[in-house]
Design an enzyme around this catalytic site. Structure first.
Site, mmCIF file in Angstrom:
data_model
loop_
_atom_site.group_PDB
_atom_site.id
_atom_site.type_symbol
_atom_site.label_atom_id
_atom_site.label_comp_id
_atom_site.label_asym_id
_atom_site.label_seq_id
_atom_site.Cartn_x
_atom_site.Cartn_y
_atom_site.Cartn_z
ATOM 1 N N SER A 86 4.088 2.460 8.082
ATOM 2 C CA SER A 86 3.902 1.793 7.060
ATOM 3 C C SER A 86 5.436 1.480 6.161
ATOM 4 O O SER A 86 5.671 2.236 6.144
ATOM 5 C CB SER A 86 2.196 1.747 6.689
ATOM 6 O OG SER A 86 1.747 2.265 6.942
ATOM 7 N N GLY A 87 5.292 -0.316 5.900
ATOM 8 C CA GLY A 87 5.831 -0.624 4.696
ATOM 9 C C GLY A 87 7.587 -1.045 6.119
ATOM 10 O O GLY A 87 8.411 -1.130 6.253
ATOM 11 N N ASP A 97 -0.090 -7.645 1.834
ATOM 12 C CA ASP A 97 0.421 -6.248 1.671
ATOM 13 C C ASP A 97 2.169 -6.512 2.139
ATOM 14 O O ASP A 97 2.899 -5.434 2.785
ATOM 15 C CB ASP A 97 -0.128 -5.790 2.769
ATOM 16 C CG ASP A 97 0.031 -3.965 3.011
ATOM 17 O OD1 ASP A 97 0.609 -3.374 1.729
ATOM 18 O OD2 ASP A 97 -0.268 -3.290 3.727
ATOM 19 N N HIS A 152 1.206 -1.278 -0.060
ATOM 20 C CA HIS A 152 0.062 0.105 -0.081
ATOM 21 C C HIS A 152 0.960 1.189 0.116
ATOM 22 O O HIS A 152 0.003 2.147 -0.436
ATOM 23 C CB HIS A 152 -0.886 -0.348 1.743
ATOM 24 C CG HIS A 152 -0.341 0.372 2.154
ATOM 25 N ND1 HIS A 152 -0.352 -0.368 3.239
ATOM 26 C CD2 HIS A 152 -0.424 1.494 3.072
ATOM 27 C CE1 HIS A 152 0.210 0.210 4.551
ATOM 28 N NE2 HIS A 152 -0.193 1.632 4.595
HETATM 29 N N1 ARG Z 1 -1.093 2.614 6.760
HETATM 30 C C1 ARG Z 1 -0.607 2.744 8.204
HETATM 31 C C2 ARG Z 1 0.783 3.302 7.364
HETATM 32 O O1 ARG Z 1 0.174 4.162 6.165
HETATM 33 C C3 ARG Z 1 0.075 2.443 9.397
HETATM 34 C C4 ARG Z 1 -0.784 1.993 10.279
HETATM 35 C C5 ARG Z 1 -0.310 0.997 11.313
HETATM 36 N N2 ARG Z 1 -1.354 0.833 12.390
HETATM 37 C C6 ARG Z 1 -1.076 0.265 13.691
HETATM 38 N N3 ARG Z 1 -2.770 1.059 14.107
HETATM 39 N N4 ARG Z 1 -0.179 0.056 13.864
HETATM 40 O O2 ARG Z 1 1.451 4.686 7.540
#
Ligand code: ARG
Length: 258
Positions: free
Chosen positions: A208-209, A106, A65
Protein backbone atom coordinates in the site's frame (compact mmCIF):
# COMPACT_ATOMS: atom_id res chain seq x y z
CA UNK A 1 7.08 -4.03 14.72
CA UNK A 2 4.05 -2.63 16.46
CA UNK A 3 2.90 -0.36 13.65
CA UNK A 4 3.23 -3.17 11.16
CA UNK A 5 1.00 -5.48 13.14
CA UNK A 6 -1.65 -2.77 13.38
CA UNK A 7 -1.64 -2.34 9.60
CA UNK A 8 -1.67 -6.11 9.16
CA UNK A 9 -4.56 -6.55 11.60
CA UNK A 10 -6.45 -3.96 9.61
CA UNK A 11 -5.75 -5.49 6.23
CA UNK A 12 -6.30 -9.08 7.34
CA UNK A 13 -9.68 -8.19 8.77
CA UNK A 14 -10.61 -6.86 5.35
CA UNK A 15 -9.67 -10.14 3.63
CA UNK A 16 -12.76 -12.25 3.44
CA UNK A 17 -11.84 -15.79 2.46
CA UNK A 18 -9.15 -18.46 2.30
CA UNK A 19 -5.53 -17.66 1.48
CA UNK A 20 -3.96 -18.87 -1.76
CA UNK A 21 -0.35 -19.99 -1.97
CA UNK A 22 2.26 -17.94 -3.80
CA UNK A 23 4.48 -19.83 -6.17
CA UNK A 24 7.99 -20.38 -4.87
CA UNK A 25 10.41 -17.74 -6.12
CA UNK A 26 7.72 -15.29 -7.17
CA UNK A 27 7.52 -11.88 -5.56
CA UNK A 28 5.05 -9.04 -4.75
CA UNK A 29 2.63 -11.67 -6.14
CA UNK A 30 3.85 -13.32 -9.33
CA UNK A 31 6.63 -10.79 -9.92
CA UNK A 32 10.37 -10.47 -9.47
CA UNK A 33 13.03 -8.77 -7.41
CA UNK A 34 14.18 -5.27 -8.42
CA UNK A 35 17.93 -5.60 -9.03
CA UNK A 36 18.95 -2.00 -9.71
CA UNK A 37 18.06 1.26 -8.02
CA UNK A 38 17.86 2.74 -11.55
CA UNK A 39 14.66 0.76 -11.93
CA UNK A 40 12.88 2.46 -9.01
CA UNK A 41 14.86 5.50 -7.82
CA UNK A 42 11.64 7.15 -6.60
CA UNK A 43 10.55 4.23 -4.38
CA UNK A 44 10.51 4.69 -0.59
CA UNK A 45 9.61 2.51 2.38
CA UNK A 46 7.53 3.92 5.22
CA UNK A 47 9.13 1.85 7.97
CA UNK A 48 8.19 -1.40 6.29
CA UNK A 49 4.48 -0.83 6.79
CA UNK A 50 3.76 0.92 3.48
CA UNK A 51 5.42 2.14 0.31
CA UNK A 52 5.52 5.62 -1.16
CA UNK A 53 7.01 7.59 -4.04
CA UNK A 54 9.24 10.65 -4.15
CA UNK A 55 7.51 13.45 -6.06
CA UNK A 56 9.92 16.28 -5.11
CA UNK A 57 12.83 16.88 -2.73
CA UNK A 58 10.33 17.77 0.02
CA UNK A 59 7.33 15.52 -0.70
CA UNK A 60 6.37 11.84 -0.86
CA UNK A 61 3.05 10.49 -2.14
CA UNK A 62 1.43 7.53 -0.36
CA UNK A 63 -2.04 6.19 0.52
CA UNK A 64 -4.25 7.95 3.08
CA UNK A 65 -4.89 4.60 4.81
CA UNK A 66 -1.13 4.43 5.59
CA UNK A 67 -1.22 7.65 7.63
CA UNK A 68 -0.40 7.14 11.32
CA UNK A 69 1.85 4.12 10.82
CA UNK A 70 5.18 5.82 10.18
CA UNK A 71 7.27 8.85 11.07
CA UNK A 72 10.28 8.23 8.87
CA UNK A 73 10.88 7.72 5.14
CA UNK A 74 13.68 5.54 3.73
CA UNK A 75 14.84 6.21 0.16
CA UNK A 76 17.43 4.49 -2.01
CA UNK A 77 16.99 0.90 -0.86
CA UNK A 78 16.45 -2.44 -2.61
CA UNK A 79 16.03 -4.35 0.66
CA UNK A 80 14.42 -3.31 3.95
CA UNK A 81 17.69 -4.12 5.75
CA UNK A 82 19.67 -1.63 3.62
CA UNK A 83 20.55 1.66 5.31
CA UNK A 84 19.59 3.98 2.43
CA UNK A 85 18.75 7.60 3.18
CA UNK A 86 16.39 8.17 6.10
CA UNK A 87 14.44 11.41 6.52
CA UNK A 88 12.00 12.33 9.30
CA UNK A 89 8.40 13.22 8.51
CA UNK A 90 7.27 16.79 9.21
CA UNK A 91 3.55 16.14 8.56
CA UNK A 92 1.16 13.89 6.69
CA UNK A 93 -1.77 15.43 4.82
CA UNK A 94 -4.61 13.08 3.89
CA UNK A 95 -6.90 13.99 1.02
CA UNK A 96 -9.84 15.85 2.63
CA UNK A 97 -12.33 13.60 0.82
CA UNK A 98 -10.63 10.32 1.80
CA UNK A 99 -13.34 7.83 2.79
CA UNK A 100 -12.12 4.81 4.74
CA UNK A 101 -15.32 2.89 4.05
CA UNK A 102 -15.41 3.27 0.27
CA UNK A 103 -11.63 3.90 0.00
CA UNK A 104 -12.32 6.85 -2.32
CA UNK A 105 -9.54 9.48 -2.49
CA UNK A 106 -6.95 7.22 -0.84
CA UNK A 107 -4.12 9.73 -1.25
CA UNK A 108 -1.78 11.26 1.34
CA UNK A 109 1.12 13.65 1.00
CA UNK A 110 4.10 13.33 3.30
CA UNK A 111 6.09 16.48 3.92
CA UNK A 112 9.69 15.72 4.82
CA UNK A 113 11.51 17.45 7.67
CA UNK A 114 14.59 17.85 5.47
CA UNK A 115 15.09 17.95 1.72
CA UNK A 116 16.22 14.81 -0.09
CA UNK A 117 19.29 15.25 -2.28
CA UNK A 118 18.04 14.42 -5.77
CA UNK A 119 21.17 15.65 -7.56
CA UNK A 120 23.17 12.40 -7.56
CA UNK A 121 20.52 10.59 -9.60
CA UNK A 122 20.34 7.45 -7.42
CA UNK A 123 17.31 8.96 -5.70
CA UNK A 124 14.88 10.70 -8.05
CA UNK A 125 11.36 12.11 -8.24
CA UNK A 126 8.74 10.39 -10.40
CA UNK A 127 6.46 12.26 -12.82
CA UNK A 128 2.78 12.22 -11.98
CA UNK A 129 -0.01 11.44 -14.44
CA UNK A 130 -2.10 14.55 -15.12
CA UNK A 131 -5.71 14.61 -16.38
CA UNK A 132 -4.27 15.42 -19.85
CA UNK A 133 -2.04 12.32 -19.68
CA UNK A 134 -5.17 10.29 -19.01
CA UNK A 135 -7.18 12.05 -21.73
CA UNK A 136 -4.39 11.44 -24.24
CA UNK A 137 -4.75 7.69 -23.71
CA UNK A 138 -1.46 7.04 -21.91
CA UNK A 139 -3.10 5.01 -19.12
CA UNK A 140 -5.76 3.27 -21.18
CA UNK A 141 -7.12 -0.23 -20.48
CA UNK A 142 -4.78 -2.94 -21.74
CA UNK A 143 -1.61 -0.88 -21.31
CA UNK A 144 1.15 -2.37 -19.20
CA UNK A 145 1.82 -0.85 -15.79
CA UNK A 146 4.35 -1.85 -13.14
CA UNK A 147 3.87 -1.83 -9.38
CA UNK A 148 6.69 -1.86 -6.83
CA UNK A 149 6.66 -2.92 -3.20
CA UNK A 150 8.22 -4.58 -0.16
CA UNK A 151 4.90 -6.27 0.68
CA UNK A 152 3.59 -9.82 0.93
CA UNK A 153 4.42 -12.35 -1.79
CA UNK A 154 1.02 -14.07 -1.51
CA UNK A 155 -1.98 -13.85 0.76
CA UNK A 156 -0.61 -14.07 4.32
CA UNK A 157 2.85 -14.75 2.93
CA UNK A 158 5.20 -12.26 4.47
CA UNK A 159 8.14 -11.04 2.35
CA UNK A 160 10.65 -12.20 4.97
CA UNK A 161 13.67 -11.53 2.74
CA UNK A 162 12.75 -7.83 2.66
CA UNK A 163 13.52 -7.39 -1.04
CA UNK A 164 11.90 -4.73 -3.20
CA UNK A 165 9.80 -6.55 -5.77
CA UNK A 166 7.86 -5.53 -8.88
CA UNK A 167 5.28 -6.96 -11.22
CA UNK A 168 3.82 -5.83 -14.54
CA UNK A 169 0.04 -5.93 -14.93
CA UNK A 170 -2.31 -4.45 -17.53
CA UNK A 171 -4.55 -1.49 -16.73
CA UNK A 172 -8.20 -2.55 -16.51
CA UNK A 173 -11.18 -0.30 -17.26
CA UNK A 174 -13.43 0.75 -14.38
CA UNK A 175 -16.28 -0.82 -16.34
CA UNK A 176 -14.55 -4.22 -16.23
CA UNK A 177 -13.56 -3.78 -12.55
CA UNK A 178 -17.18 -2.91 -11.75
CA UNK A 179 -18.67 -6.08 -13.24
CA UNK A 180 -20.79 -8.13 -10.79
CA UNK A 181 -18.15 -10.91 -10.59
CA UNK A 182 -15.46 -8.34 -9.91
CA UNK A 183 -16.14 -5.35 -7.62
CA UNK A 184 -19.80 -4.90 -8.49
CA UNK A 185 -20.02 -1.11 -8.90
CA UNK A 186 -17.77 -0.07 -6.00
CA UNK A 187 -14.95 1.34 -8.17
CA UNK A 188 -15.22 5.11 -8.68
CA UNK A 189 -13.22 7.64 -10.67
CA UNK A 190 -10.75 8.19 -7.82
CA UNK A 191 -9.60 4.58 -8.47
CA UNK A 192 -7.82 2.76 -11.28
CA UNK A 193 -7.66 -1.03 -11.56
CA UNK A 194 -4.85 -3.25 -12.86
CA UNK A 195 -4.36 -7.01 -13.13
CA UNK A 196 -5.50 -10.11 -15.01
CA UNK A 197 -9.00 -11.57 -15.00
CA UNK A 198 -7.34 -14.91 -14.23
CA UNK A 199 -5.39 -13.44 -11.32
CA UNK A 200 -1.85 -14.58 -10.47
CA UNK A 201 -0.11 -11.19 -10.53
CA UNK A 202 -0.88 -8.35 -8.14
CA UNK A 203 0.28 -6.11 -5.35
CA UNK A 204 -0.56 -7.29 -1.82
CA UNK A 205 -0.59 -6.33 1.89
CA UNK A 206 2.36 -4.11 2.75
CA UNK A 207 2.57 -2.70 -0.78
CA UNK A 208 0.00 0.00 0.00
CA UNK A 209 1.06 3.54 -0.77
CA UNK A 210 3.58 2.38 -3.37
CA UNK A 211 3.62 3.47 -7.00
CA UNK A 212 1.97 1.95 -10.09
CA UNK A 213 3.76 3.42 -13.12
CA UNK A 214 3.55 3.34 -16.89
CA UNK A 215 6.48 4.16 -19.15
CA UNK A 216 5.95 7.10 -21.55
CA UNK A 217 7.29 7.57 -25.10
CA UNK A 218 10.73 8.55 -23.71
CA UNK A 219 10.59 5.43 -21.51
CA UNK A 220 10.33 7.68 -18.45
CA UNK A 221 8.17 6.35 -15.62
CA UNK A 222 4.92 8.20 -14.94
CA UNK A 223 2.99 7.32 -11.79
CA UNK A 224 -0.65 6.52 -12.55
CA UNK A 225 -1.67 4.81 -9.30
CA UNK A 226 -1.06 4.42 -5.56
CA UNK A 227 -1.51 0.89 -4.14
CA UNK A 228 -4.82 1.07 -2.27
CA UNK A 229 -6.83 -2.15 -1.87
CA UNK A 230 -8.10 -5.42 -3.32
CA UNK A 231 -10.01 -8.48 -2.19
CA UNK A 232 -7.22 -10.82 -1.16
CA UNK A 233 -4.27 -10.73 -3.57
CA UNK A 234 -4.03 -11.95 -7.17
CA UNK A 235 -7.43 -13.65 -7.09
CA UNK A 236 -9.33 -14.17 -10.33
CA UNK A 237 -11.48 -11.09 -11.20
CA UNK A 238 -10.28 -9.31 -8.04
CA UNK A 239 -8.01 -6.76 -9.65
CA UNK A 240 -5.63 -4.59 -7.67
CA UNK A 241 -7.23 -1.20 -6.97
CA UNK A 242 -5.06 1.91 -6.99
CA UNK A 243 -5.81 5.52 -6.14
CA UNK A 244 -5.94 7.24 -9.53
CA UNK A 245 -3.16 9.84 -9.64
CA UNK A 246 -4.67 11.89 -12.48
CA UNK A 247 -7.83 12.44 -10.37
CA UNK A 248 -5.77 13.59 -7.36
CA UNK A 249 -3.38 15.60 -9.51
CA UNK A 250 -4.85 19.09 -8.91
CA UNK A 251 -5.01 18.51 -5.12
CA UNK A 252 -1.42 17.22 -5.10
CA UNK A 253 -0.21 20.27 -7.04
CA UNK A 254 -2.11 22.75 -4.84
CA UNK A 255 -1.02 21.11 -1.59
CA UNK A 256 2.66 20.79 -2.43
CA UNK A 257 2.99 23.89 -4.62
CA UNK A 258 4.65 21.69 -7.29
N1 ARG B 1 -4.37 -2.46 1.67
C1 ARG B 1 -3.14 -3.13 1.40
C2 ARG B 1 -2.02 -2.55 2.23
O1 ARG B 1 -2.32 -1.86 3.19
C3 ARG B 1 -2.83 -3.17 -0.08
C4 ARG B 1 -3.63 -4.23 -0.73
C5 ARG B 1 -3.45 -4.31 -2.20
N2 ARG B 1 -4.19 -5.45 -2.59
C6 ARG B 1 -4.23 -5.93 -3.83
N3 ARG B 1 -4.88 -7.03 -4.03
N4 ARG B 1 -3.65 -5.30 -4.82
O2 ARG B 1 -0.85 -2.86 2.07
Amino acid sequence: MKTKSIVRAFVLSSVLSLPTLALAGEKIVGGERVVSLDDAPYMVSLQGSCGGSIISEKWVLTAAHCAGYFNEVTAGILNLKDAGTKVRVARVIKHPQYNRTTMAYDYALVELAEKLDLTSGTIRAVKLASPEFDRDGHQAPGMDSTVYGFGDIGERQYNSKGDLNKVTVPIVSNEEANRPGAYNGTIDNTMIAAGYAGGGKDSCQGDSGGPLVVFDQQNDPVQVGVVSWGEGCARANKYGIYSKVSTGYAWIRETTGL
